[in-house]
Design an enzyme around this catalytic site. Structure first.
Site, PDB file in Angstrom:
ATOM      1  N   ASP A 199       0.845  -1.200   0.000  1.00  0.00           N
ATOM      2  CA  ASP A 199       0.000   0.000   0.000  1.00  0.00           C
ATOM      3  C   ASP A 199       0.879   1.247   0.000  1.00  0.00           C
ATOM      4  OD1 ASP A 199      -2.588   1.486   0.528  1.00  0.00           O
ATOM      5  OD2 ASP A 199      -1.459   2.043   2.314  1.00  0.00           O
ATOM      6  N   ASP A 252      -3.767   2.618  -5.291  1.00  0.00           N
ATOM      7  CA  ASP A 252      -2.623   2.728  -4.387  1.00  0.00           C
ATOM      8  C   ASP A 252      -2.295   1.428  -3.659  1.00  0.00           C
ATOM      9  OD1 ASP A 252      -4.875   2.650  -2.812  1.00  0.00           O
ATOM     10  OD2 ASP A 252      -4.258   4.274  -1.478  1.00  0.00           O
ATOM     11  N   GLU A 253      -2.884   0.321  -4.084  1.00  0.00           N
ATOM     12  CA  GLU A 253      -2.698  -0.931  -3.361  1.00  0.00           C
ATOM     13  C   GLU A 253      -2.662  -2.111  -4.342  1.00  0.00           C
ATOM     14  OE1 GLU A 253      -5.174  -3.111   0.200  1.00  0.00           O
ATOM     15  OE2 GLU A 253      -4.951  -0.926   0.275  1.00  0.00           O
TER      16      GLU A 253
END
Length: 423
Positions: free
Chosen positions: A19, A119-120
């Site tokens: 993340d 974002d992950e």
């Protein structure tokens, strides 16, 4: 240690969930040569709307000013000389996200990477020991490369499956930077988790139901008879039980909550909608979107859910209701009609600020029974397929219903956005 679950019967891989910390704020900091660790930064959807949601906040913004993403709005940000407020640049954020993915692809083949969100990502390091050495060291190497190349800080959780990797990330790694959970950690690290909504995959409604059953920790959930959970929740009860034991059979890239796949859409309106006719307009647009997504993968649904959130100016509140229809459907107008019925039955006349719909209990479209009493069923399906084809080829705004061009419509404006924000 004795288990009710024999872990030797389940896959034990090296799955990592990575993340990017305060991703949007970090990207903006890189773009403007700011230190994300020192400068209070806020990223909002639209600087022209005081009610625009804060999409990201740097650590100093959170710690010093109490501004948090998804909870605060532009009007909550104090007028302070050190604070830097920026408008979201979604195209740039996507480019940075793709750059992170490119780095991951240098360590494993494409099929071993699953981009979970902007974002992950999940990455499967199983079998890479001969190339890169110990998986824990490889994670550190990946994080260092992302930082040195893109100036983005990250956290990572590792586990024997996607669920455990995600739990390690959310419940430990976001504080420590890295955490590895094994099956041996389930009773000591996972079972004490409370309230239940802290357990990934358990929402507030499920938590309330479990609380009413006297279940307040993950450990208590794990020790409830499986048959009781299945009687109460159906297939979801089986999932809850095994997740409480850290068991997840999802393949990389498939939804972790397999068996509970749904299609949904929600939006916070830019103003209060005071007339039910205006709400109907947005409902129809959203039903069109959700139904198309189901049709694209040849799925139909039996349960349709509608959630309405009232304006804070009317002291908030709202409702969430579901209805299971007799025949599975992916017909826009049938889903819309059910939503209208739920709205009529539960709406109290307050100004509406948030709308969400979802369809669940999915089944293969080919199992749909074409009612003999509805001669136009197949014709409507073919028409919908033709419309979907146009949208897939030329964009979502290439073919819209007339209501989308009324003042209440949002589809035209949202077609020019990505993730609800301007490109």
């Amino acid at each position: 240690m004795s288990y009710k679950v024999d872990y030797s019967q389940f896959p034990n891989r090296s799955i990592v969930c990575i993340d990017m910390m305060s991703f949007y704020a970090s990207c903006i900091a890189v773009l403007h040569n700011l230190d994300i660790r020192k400068v209070p930064i806020a990223v909002v959807g639209n600087l022209q709307h005081p009610g625009s949601i804060v999409l990201a906040a740097s650590p100093p913004m959170k710690q010093r000013f109490g501004i948090r993403s998804a909870r605060s709005r532009l009007y909550d940000i104090p007028n302070h000389p050190e604070i830097r407020v920026f408008e979201a640049k979604m195209q740039y954020f996507l480019e940075m996200s793709m750059a992170v993915t490119d780095i991951l692809h240098t360590y494993v083949p494409p099929e071993a990477v699953h981009v979970y969100s902007v974002d992950e990502s999940f990455i499967d390091l199983t079998g890479t020991e001969k190339l890169w050495g110990n998986p824990e060291d490889t994670v550190q190497r990946i994080q260092e490369e992302i930082l040195n190349t893109l100036q983005l800080h990250s956290t990572a959780g590792m586990g024997p499956n996607m669920l455990m990797a995600k739990l390690a990330l959310d419940l430990e790694a976001k504080k420590s930077g890295f955490a590895k959970w094994t099956f041996e950690d389930v009773q000591t690290k996972l079972w004490p988790v409370s309230p239940l909504r802290e357990m990934w995959g358990i929402g507030s409604r499920t938590e309330k139901t479990l609380n009413n059953m006297g279940i307040f920790t993950v450990g208590q959930l794990a020790n409830v008879p499986l048959s009781l959970l299945e009687d109460k929740f159906g297939v979801m009860g089986n999932q809850l039980y095994h997740h409480a034991w850290g068991i997840d059979l999802s393949k990389l890239g498939s939804p972790i909550e397999s068996g509970q796949i749904s299609y949904g859409k929600g939006q916070i309106l830019m103003r209060d909608y005071n007339k039910i006719e205006e709400v109907h307009t947005v409902l129809l647009e959203m039903c069109e979107d959700v139904a198309k997504r189901a049709r694209d993968v040849l799925q139909s649904a039996r349960t349709i859910s509608l959630a309405i959130g009232y304006s804070k100016n009317a002291f908030g509140g709202g409702f969430q209701r579901s209805r299971t229809v007799e025949e599975a459907t992916n017909d826009t107008m049938k889903i819309y009609q059910t939503c209208k019925e739920l709205l009529k039955e539960n709406y109290n006349g307050s100004p509406v600020r948030q709308i969400s719909i979802s369809i669940t209990k999915l089944e293969d479209e080919h199992s749909m029974q074409l009612s003999l009493f509805e001669k136009d069923n197949w014709k409507n399906r073919k028409l919908a397929a033709a419309m979907d084809g146009i949208r897939n080829r030329y964009g979502s705004a290439s073919l819209l219903r007339a209501v989308s061009y009324t003042p209440a419509g949002t589809a035209v404006k949202r077609s020019k956005m990505l993730g609800g924000q301007k490109l």
